[in-house]
Design a protein around this motif. Structure first.
Motif, short mmCIF file in Angstrom:
data_model
loop_
_atom_site.label_atom_id
_atom_site.label_comp_id
_atom_site.label_asym_id
_atom_site.label_seq_id
_atom_site.Cartn_x
_atom_site.Cartn_y
_atom_site.Cartn_z
N UNK A 535 -0.38 -17.85 -1.02
CA UNK A 535 -0.80 -17.13 -0.07
C UNK A 535 -2.21 -16.77 0.52
N UNK A 536 -3.36 -17.38 -1.72
CA UNK A 536 -4.50 -17.82 -0.33
C UNK A 536 -4.22 -18.63 -0.02
N UNK A 613 -3.82 -3.14 -6.53
CA UNK A 613 -4.96 -3.06 -5.08
C UNK A 613 -6.32 -2.33 -4.90
N UNK A 614 -5.50 -0.68 -4.74
CA UNK A 614 -6.97 -0.21 -4.23
C UNK A 614 -7.92 -0.44 -5.62
N UNK A 615 -7.39 -0.63 -6.97
CA UNK A 615 -8.57 -0.74 -7.73
C UNK A 615 -9.75 -1.60 -7.04
N UNK A 616 -8.93 -2.77 -6.65
CA UNK A 616 -9.22 -4.23 -6.44
C UNK A 616 -10.81 -3.84 -5.18
N UNK A 617 -10.14 -2.91 -4.29
CA UNK A 617 -10.83 -2.93 -3.51
C UNK A 617 -12.09 -1.57 -3.28
N UNK A 673 0.69 -8.95 -0.30
CA UNK A 673 0.48 -8.14 -2.27
C UNK A 673 1.02 -6.83 -2.10
N UNK A 674 1.24 -5.70 -0.92
CA UNK A 674 1.87 -4.88 -1.20
C UNK A 674 2.88 -5.14 -1.01
N UNK A 675 3.68 -6.12 -0.07
CA UNK A 675 4.78 -6.43 0.00
C UNK A 675 5.78 -7.07 -1.04
N UNK A 676 4.78 -7.63 -1.79
CA UNK A 676 5.34 -8.45 -2.88
C UNK A 676 6.02 -7.31 -4.56
N UNK A 677 4.46 -6.35 -4.15
CA UNK A 677 4.95 -5.71 -5.69
C UNK A 677 4.31 -6.07 -6.88
N UNK A 678 5.63 -7.08 -7.89
CA UNK A 678 5.59 -6.91 -9.18
C UNK A 678 5.05 -8.13 -9.34
#
Length: 721
Positions: A535-536, A613-617, A673-678
């Motif tokens: 993805x990157x 994701x929220x923590x990272x942001x 990342x939200x769509x992929x989840x684990x």
């Protein structure tokens, strides 16, 4: 790695006086080396393997002392309206200028009298003196350039218009203004981000020290390693940007550790152990991208890449050692005013948290808007035409542009870019070549062949009908090469530019494959994932193509050209795609590593994918935003340059960083990342066993510290500062 860097950070904090003294000593040594080093005697430009270079090499062999690849200049004279350059008074002024030029420098190879060489226009209004030098334009002394610039002063006083064109006056653009603007904006952004002058000053101070060491070392080694004046340009641009960014991430993490209640030395160790790991791998991706420029096989670009990579390595080392040392000196002044007074930090969700939650609620919408938006901006890239700008792209206020226009009006645009045809054969072969060229479309004039003393090699000058950077001139060069047979080579500045563009175009895909492939492997090691690096890489390609589309729209099509000071549209600089890939890829991976490692860290420590994701942001968005704004400011400072090439580079890099940081990393990445989840963190077992575990997220470090006696903070949750 995190454990090693943790120990390094604590050690640098404890021995801060020694560490600071060592870096100051390195800066002093490099400075003395630069000040005492002899001026580089050579900074040649060559393109191995191209026909234009083969022709130059053949001329050097068969016409010794002919300075085939030397700098050139044209001093153009125009008579007042109603008068002609053939009048006695005007002719005397021109001949006086010829004499002055011949006596003006020992670097002069030849000066042609326009009245002998028939360099007077048909209407008699314009004449020009052709000047050739023994060395390339980058090797001309200041005295030689000054003598050229002063040519025709008396002729101007006599009423003639005198302008000077050619590459002899094309000194490298002076640096300084762009960097100053970038540093000022960076300072403002850092003060807003940290709320502390001390915390804002540390990244600026260390970045300047790193760039100072890097540029001074390049200057000191310039003569030994044959480094040209252009070598330090990229090193300064990249070194300043990443130096500020890497220090910014260490300082930010240090403040977060202090906010958790840890002692200052422990906070420094943990900041270097966690954020420092991200700095190391981010730096490695930049180094890979810059060193990869060697794939192009153009010595000048290779040296620029290695020099800039060296400056990036210095920036990484400074972030890991000098920053924790200076944090030891700074005390609590590195914190904001409220934190120093012990006031509680607001626990309200910050902008990064709110944005991440918004993306988690609407990942498909955010992903579609981001991809479609960048795709629309990328459309003009399909019309990309590459080349190198000629003097016609200079600002209309410059003497080069005025000389270009005078020659175009008096003789035709092709006189600004004559082709040099080299025939490896005798007079009969040369005559046949002349006949072939005269029958080609796009050739305005062909001179009789000039043979060398041995009579086995001839030179023919061909004047195209169109300007040097036009497609018609490129077609003429291709036709001469295809239809003149073996033993006929086309060279000159125009042909060299065409070959350079083709070489850059041919190298783009191999370069992309090398850089993206190596970085993909590196990111797999960092993130222990297959889909996150994929993805990157795809996100980076999208942002670069979109940035190229914006460059084409502004500089080739002329959209909003007046806003950015584009005075004449034309082909995009041929090194632009590779240059953007190299620089932007490294910087894009910086944002990816800094933002996503914090998500990975949270995920490894037990948070669900959405929470991670929220923590990272929450911890990274503000800092990544500040880093991107600083980078954009550094690059945008070059848009104001009078040089079209520098302006294009500044615009292209600034817009690419904007797209990558704010659209790809801040929107597309969390949506995916939200769509992929684990599944985002999935790694096949075989790869998991094969890849080294470098512990970038500090999991092993945290477990080790949690087991250590006297550390009540082992499992404490991170907080925002």
């Amino acid at each position: 790695m995190a454990t090693f860097l943790y120990k390094l950070g604590r050690s640098a904090f404890r021995r801060r006086r020694l560490v600071a003294l060592l870096w100051v000593a390195l800066l002093a040594i490099a400075g003395v080396g630069a000040a005492t080093a002899s001026t580089a005697t050579s900074s040649s430009f060559s393109i191995p393997g191209t026909e234009a270079q083969k022709a130059f090499d053949l001329l050097e062999e068969r016409f010794p002392g002919g300075s085939a690849d030397g700098a050139t200049a044209r001093v153009v004279f125009k008579a007042p309206d109603g008068e002609k350059m053939t009048e006695a008074g005007h002719k005397a002024e021109v001949e006086k200028a010829v004499s002055e030029l011949k006596a003006g420098s020992d670097q002069i190879a030849s000066v042609t009298d326009p009245y002998i060489a028939r360099a007077v226009s048909q209407d008699g209004s314009t004449a020009y003196i052709s000047v050739t030098y023994k060395v390339s334009s980058m090797e001309l002394t200041d005295g030689t350039r000054e003598a050229l610039e002063e040519t025709g002063t008396e002729a101007r006083d006599a009423g003639l218009t005198v302008e000077i064109g050619g590459d002899a006056l094309q000194a490298m653009p002076e640096s300084g203004a762009g960097e100053i603007i970038g540093v000022i904006v960076a300072g403002v952004v850092l003060v807003i981000t940290f709320g502390s002058l001390v915390a804002a000053g540390l990244p600026l101070l260390t970045a300047i020290i790193g760039v100072g060491i890097g540029i001074s070392t390049i200057t000191a080694l310039a003569n030994v390693l044959d480094l040209g004046t252009t070598t330090s340009t990229l090193a300064m641009m990249i070194g300043l940007a990443v130096g500020i960014d890497y220090a910014l991430f260490i300082v930010s993490r240090y403040r977060a550790e202090l906010a958790e209640g840890r002692e200052r030395e422990e906070a420094a160790g943990r900041a270097v152990g966690t954020a420092g790991s991200a700095v190391v791998f981010a730096g490695l991706t930049v180094v890979i991208a810059l060193v990869g420029l060697a794939v192009v096989n153009i010595p000048m670009l290779t040296k620029m890449g290695f020099a800039a990579a060296g400056t990036v390595v210095i920036a990484v080392l400074i972030a890991l050692t000098l920053i924790p040392a200076l944090l030891g000196f700074a005390g609590k002044r590195v914190l904001g005013r409220k934190a120093r007074k012990g006031e509680p930090v607001s626990d309200k969700p910050n902008a990064g948290t709110r944005w991440a939650r918004f993306v988690l609620r609407r990942p498909v919408t955010v992903l579609l808007v981001g991809v479609v938006g960048l795709g629309a901006v990328a459309v003009p890239a399909a019309s990309l035409e590459m080349g190198l700008p000629d003097d016609g792209a200079q600002p209309t206020s410059t003497t080069q542009r005025k000389a270009y226009d005078l020659l175009s009006d008096g003789f035709g645009p092709g006189f600004n870019g004559p082709l040099m045809v080299v025939v490896d054969g005798g007079k009969s072969a040369a005559d046949r070549t002349v006949d072939v060229i005269k029958g080609l479309e796009g050739a305005a004039a062909v001179t009789p062949p000039t043979l060398n003393k041995a009579g086995d090699t001839a030179m023919i000058t061909v004047i195209p009908e169109d300007r040097p950077s036009s497609g018609a001139t490129e077609d003429l060069v291709r036709d001469i090469r295809e239809q003149s047979g073996d033993g006929v080579l086309v060279t000159g500045a125009t042909a060299m530019n065409i070959d350079f563009s083709q070489k850059m175009n041919d190298a783009l895909l191999p370069y992309l494959a090398l850089v993206v492939g190596l970085a993909f492997l590196l990111l797999m090691v960092v993130f222990r994932s297959v889909l996150v690096p994929l993805k990157a890489a795809l996100g980076f390609l999208l942002s670069v193509v979109a940035a190229l589309g914006a460059v084409v729209a502004v500089f080739q099509w002329g959209w909003l050209g007046s806003l950015f000071g584009v005075e004449q549209t034309g082909p995009i600089m041929s090194m632009m795609p590779i240059f953007m890939v190299g620089v932007v890829f490294g910087l894009a991976m910086d944002y990816e590593v800094f933002l996503v490692t914090r998500m990975r860290e949270a995920y490894v420590h037990g948070q669900r994918p959405g929470e991670a994701i929220v923590t990272g942001f929450r911890h990274g968005a503000r800092v990544v935003t500040a880093a991107a704004v600083i980078m954009i400011a550094v690059f945008a400072g070059f848009i104001g340059s009078g040089e079209q090439m520098v302006k294009m580079i500044g615009f292209g890099l600034a817009i690419a960083v904007f797209f990558d940081a704010f659209v790809v990393r801040m929107a597309i990445v969390p949506a995916v990342l939200a769509l992929l989840g684990h599944k985002a963190w999935w790694l096949p077992r075989l790869l998991d066993r094969a890849l080294p575990d470098v512990d970038v997220e500090g999991e092993k470090l945290q477990k080790e510290l949690a087991r250590s006696p006297g550390d009540p903070d082992g499992d404490r949750e991170l907080v925002r500062v």
